[in-house]
Design a protein around this motif. Sequence first.
Motif: not given
Length: 416
Positions: A172-175, A180-182, A296-299, A302-307
């Motif tokens: 999921a993280s890789s996807y 391409n959010v832009s 995007q990569l920072q988000l 982030s610990d919150t998204v990974q959790a």
Amino acid sequence: MQRSPDLIAQLDQSTDQLKRARLRSMQWLAAGLLLLAALVFAVARSLRGGHPAWGYVEAFAEAAMVGAIADWFAVVALFRHPLGIPLWHTAIIPNSKADIGRSLGAFVENHFITEQGIAERIVQADPAARLGAWLGDETHARQLGMAGAGIARQLLAMADHEQLGRLLREQASSYLGQLNVSDVAADCIDALIADGKPQLLLDFMLDRSAAYLDDERHHAAIGDFVLGAFQIENALVKKAVKAYEPRMIASLQKFAVAVRVDPAHPLRQRVAGWIADSALHLKADPHWQETVRRYQLQLVASDTVQAMLGDVWNHLRMLAQAIAGLARNTGQVLGTDEAARAWLNGAIVAGSGALVRRYRGEVGAFIAGRLDLWSKDEMSERIELAIGRDLQFIRINGTVVGGLAGLLIYSVSQAF
């Protein structure tokens, strides 16, 4: 257990071979009786002068042959031309293939696919009680939970759930990182512009702003915001700003109302331009794209998204358990609550009535269409295999009944 199409075809072929063999045996029996009647007739005819009884035997045999031949003609005429001669009103079934298909479809529609008939059958079957018993089974409830989770049963049964959860999180993280959010954001903005949504959003913000400014309880907070925004510390300047506060708020209100009521206000054009420029920058400006990519990569990291991603697998497993529990509870309710069963059965009956009204006309068309796919010879053969053996009894009965009728007629003529 489901049967493969090849196995079903083999079973159908074996059944047809058995029916064909039984049909042939009955045909030989009927033909044998005809030959026997002919043999008896020949013997009785040759010995008729020796004893009066031979006259009775001859009459019986003669009438039996007539009855056998007449019924043979009638049976054969249903499926083909007798002796290959295209006599009028023979080969009835193959020549009436289209009419038979339409008549059969109409018969099924009018006498079987009826709202009342299907409703009565549903009430007799009591599907609510059967569903309750099925759901009450622990095995069935667990299987339903696994299926409802949308995950293969084999994965749910694996012991290393930590590894599966980590794999799901990484994928999921890789996807999310590759997305391409832009481009997605630019396409969304284009769609919003096409629907006129930015102007509607601006109208909403203007309405809320005007309402906020109109509430005197917010005026002090607005003044403090201005002082803080401009970092004003001088007491005299602060006092001057506070004194000018009512006029400033009134001016803001007037400006908001003016923009709100004027569809051609310059601010509206500038806002539309800003939004359109944002879409263009997202599509073609490398600086904007790089900035969006960095956030995007920072988000994602982030610990919150990974959790959240790490908990997806556990949530799926809990979903399966919840569905299984819901299935068990539903089964218990349907097993003990007669009103619930009656309601569900009534809903099924009502739904079946709607389906019958909607698709009833298609049943006859489907049957006629399926029969239309058969050739005349194929349809004739299938029907003959289904009922031909019974029709051979007509020939047998015709032989016997014809002989008895001939004997009766001969006896009456001799008596008078």
